[in-house]
Design an enzyme around this catalytic site. Structure first.
Site, PDB file in Angstrom:
ATOM      1  N   ASN A 143      -7.970  -1.970  14.311  1.00 55.22           N
ATOM      2  CA  ASN A 143      -9.362  -2.209  13.908  1.00 55.22           C
ATOM      3  C   ASN A 143      -9.487  -3.410  12.972  1.00 55.22           C
ATOM      4  O   ASN A 143     -10.522  -3.616  12.350  1.00 55.22           O
ATOM      5  CB  ASN A 143      -9.949  -0.947  13.250  1.00 55.22           C
ATOM      6  CG  ASN A 143      -9.226  -0.577  11.966  1.00 55.22           C
ATOM      7  OD1 ASN A 143      -8.341  -1.294  11.506  1.00 55.22           O
ATOM      8  ND2 ASN A 143      -9.599   0.550  11.375  1.00 55.22           N
ATOM      9  N   ASP A 183       0.821  -1.222   0.000  1.00 54.79           N
ATOM     10  CA  ASP A 183       0.000   0.000   0.000  1.00 54.79           C
ATOM     11  C   ASP A 183       0.850   1.266   0.000  1.00 54.79           C
ATOM     12  O   ASP A 183       2.082   1.206   0.141  1.00 54.79           O
ATOM     13  CB  ASP A 183      -0.957  -0.009   1.210  1.00 54.79           C
ATOM     14  CG  ASP A 183      -0.268  -0.390   2.513  1.00 54.79           C
ATOM     15  OD1 ASP A 183       0.971  -0.418   2.550  1.00 54.79           O
ATOM     16  OD2 ASP A 183      -0.979  -0.657   3.505  1.00 54.79           O
ATOM     17  N   GLU A 194      -9.604  -1.116   5.129  1.00 54.10           N
ATOM     18  CA  GLU A 194     -10.277  -0.762   6.370  1.00 54.10           C
ATOM     19  C   GLU A 194     -11.554  -1.599   6.529  1.00 54.10           C
ATOM     20  O   GLU A 194     -12.046  -2.184   5.561  1.00 54.10           O
ATOM     21  CB  GLU A 194     -10.637   0.729   6.346  1.00 54.10           C
ATOM     22  CG  GLU A 194      -9.430   1.669   6.311  1.00 54.10           C
ATOM     23  CD  GLU A 194      -8.741   1.825   7.669  1.00 54.10           C
ATOM     24  OE1 GLU A 194      -8.768   0.891   8.487  1.00 54.10           O
ATOM     25  OE2 GLU A 194      -8.153   2.901   7.897  1.00 54.10           O
ATOM     26  N   HIS A 225      -7.644  -3.984  10.199  1.00 56.83           N
ATOM     27  CA  HIS A 225      -7.332  -3.802   8.775  1.00 56.83           C
ATOM     28  C   HIS A 225      -6.050  -4.521   8.371  1.00 56.83           C
ATOM     29  O   HIS A 225      -5.133  -4.673   9.179  1.00 56.83           O
ATOM     30  CB  HIS A 225      -7.298  -2.312   8.376  1.00 56.83           C
ATOM     31  CG  HIS A 225      -6.093  -1.541   8.819  1.00 56.83           C
ATOM     32  ND1 HIS A 225      -6.169  -0.472   9.677  1.00 56.83           N
ATOM     33  CD2 HIS A 225      -4.792  -1.647   8.513  1.00 56.83           C
ATOM     34  CE1 HIS A 225      -4.968   0.031   9.875  1.00 56.83           C
ATOM     35  NE2 HIS A 225      -4.106  -0.663   9.179  1.00 56.83           N
TER      36      HIS A 225
HETATM   37  C1  GLP Z   1      -0.572   0.540   8.605  1.00 53.31           C
HETATM   38  C2  GLP Z   1      -0.206  -0.264   7.356  1.00 53.31           C
HETATM   39  C3  GLP Z   1      -0.510  -1.730   7.548  1.00 53.31           C
HETATM   40  C4  GLP Z   1       0.070  -2.196   8.870  1.00 53.31           C
HETATM   41  C5  GLP Z   1      -0.606  -1.475  10.009  1.00 53.31           C
HETATM   42  C6  GLP Z   1      -0.113  -1.908  11.386  1.00 53.31           C
HETATM   43  O1  GLP Z   1      -1.845   1.041   8.580  1.00 53.31           O
HETATM   44  N1  GLP Z   1      -0.873   0.171   6.192  1.00 53.31           N
HETATM   45  O2  GLP Z   1       0.033  -2.470   6.459  1.00 53.31           O
HETATM   46  O3  GLP Z   1      -0.105  -3.573   9.001  1.00 53.31           O
HETATM   47  O4  GLP Z   1      -0.376  -0.093   9.850  1.00 53.31           O
HETATM   48  O5  GLP Z   1       1.108  -1.295  11.667  1.00 53.31           O
HETATM   49  P1  GLP Z   1       2.071  -1.680  12.848  1.00 53.31           P
HETATM   50  O6  GLP Z   1       2.782  -2.907  12.414  1.00 53.31           O
HETATM   51  O7  GLP Z   1       2.979  -0.508  12.963  1.00 53.31           O
HETATM   52  O8  GLP Z   1       1.242  -1.877  14.050  1.00 53.31           O
END
Ligand code: GLP
Length: 264
Positions: free
Chosen positions: A136, A67, A143, A138
């Protein structure tokens, strides 16, 4: 789905790297799907170490990132493109033409998304997709409410994701509202999924992902539809799982089970 519960973050990363390295040994031209965020950082650090010690060559590896924020140029320090350079690509011997990322500033968004899907297909599909998970539920930037069949496209971020991702930006208003993300359908097409999570703040998302109903309201729950999904987590992230003891027991006995099946 295989749930692997480890004692700490280091062990989570070691397990993920073991799986990636194992696949690399048998697949000439491994295709990796990559995630950003804090969760995969230790995986990248270990892959870099393997590369620098001559134990894993990336010259034939192809990558696709999950992404990107819309509106951030690739050299913007908070872009996922810059994250990947800083934390992974610049340290390994990957061929630049094998790196694929969604652009935060495409001329034609729809065409860019279609082309990305096409490139994944041309590469023969993603062998292993690394995933983190949002509080949440995702995955990527899909989302809650995202179609389980969705492909690469534009999404609007939720308030909670904007807040979670605000550190790093000067203030919350600077966090982009829109993003491009591989769809849940795109992710599910990968050969293997490895979802990493640690910490108490992920325990609810993990419980719903692993043991809740499959629903677009919890995008992570789509992993239940995949044949080879590995959920690698620490005890904190696992703390709300009702079958935690069972997952630990299965993992502890995995060698015995393999031996038993071989002898038959
Ligand atoms: C972001 C990214 C996701 C990731 C998520 C959790 O929103 N787009 O790909 O998995 O955050 O991030 P973290 O690993 O820092 O908790």
């Amino acid at each position: 789905m295989e749930v692997i519960i480890k004692d700490n973050y280091d062990q989570i990363c070691e397990e993920a790297v073991r799986l990636i390295h194992q696949k690399w040994q048998v697949k000439n031209g491994l295709v990796l799907g990559l995630a950003t965020g804090r969760s995969p950082l230790g995986v990248y650090a270990r892959l870099i170490e393997l590369n620098q010690r001559g134990l894993m060559d990336f010259s034939r590896v192809t990558t696709f990132n999950l992404d990107e924020y819309i509106g951030l140029a690739e050299d913007h320090p908070q872009s996922f493109s810059a994250y990947m350079e800083k934390n992974f690509f610049r340290h390994i011997n990957i061929n630049r033409e094998n790196i694929h990322r969604l652009s935060g500033t495409p001329d034609d968004i729809e065409r860019h998304c279609r082309d990305y899907e096409e490139k994944i297909k041309t590469a023969g599909g993603i062998d292993i997709q690394i995933l983190g998970i949002g509080r949440n539920g995702h995955i990527g930037f899909n989302e809650p409410g995202s179609s389980l069949a969705s492909r690469t496209r534009v999404k609007t971020l939720t308030k909670s994701t904007i807040e979670a991702n605000a550190p790093g930006f000067k203030n919350k208003d600077e966090v982009p509202r829109y993003c491009l993300t591989m769809g849940i359908g795109t992710i599910l097409d990968s050969g293997m999924l490895i979802l990493l999570a640690s910490g108490l703040e992920k325990n609810e998302a993990i419980a719903k992902t692993v043991e809740g109903p499959v629903t677009a309201s919890v995008p992570g729950s789509a992993l239940q539809l995949h044949r080879t999904a590995k959920v690698i987590i620490d005890h904190h992230a696992a703390s709300r799982l009702q079958r935690k003891d069972y997952y630990l027991w299965v993992y502890e006995h995995r060698d015995k089970i393999t031996d038993f099946l071989k002898k038959r």
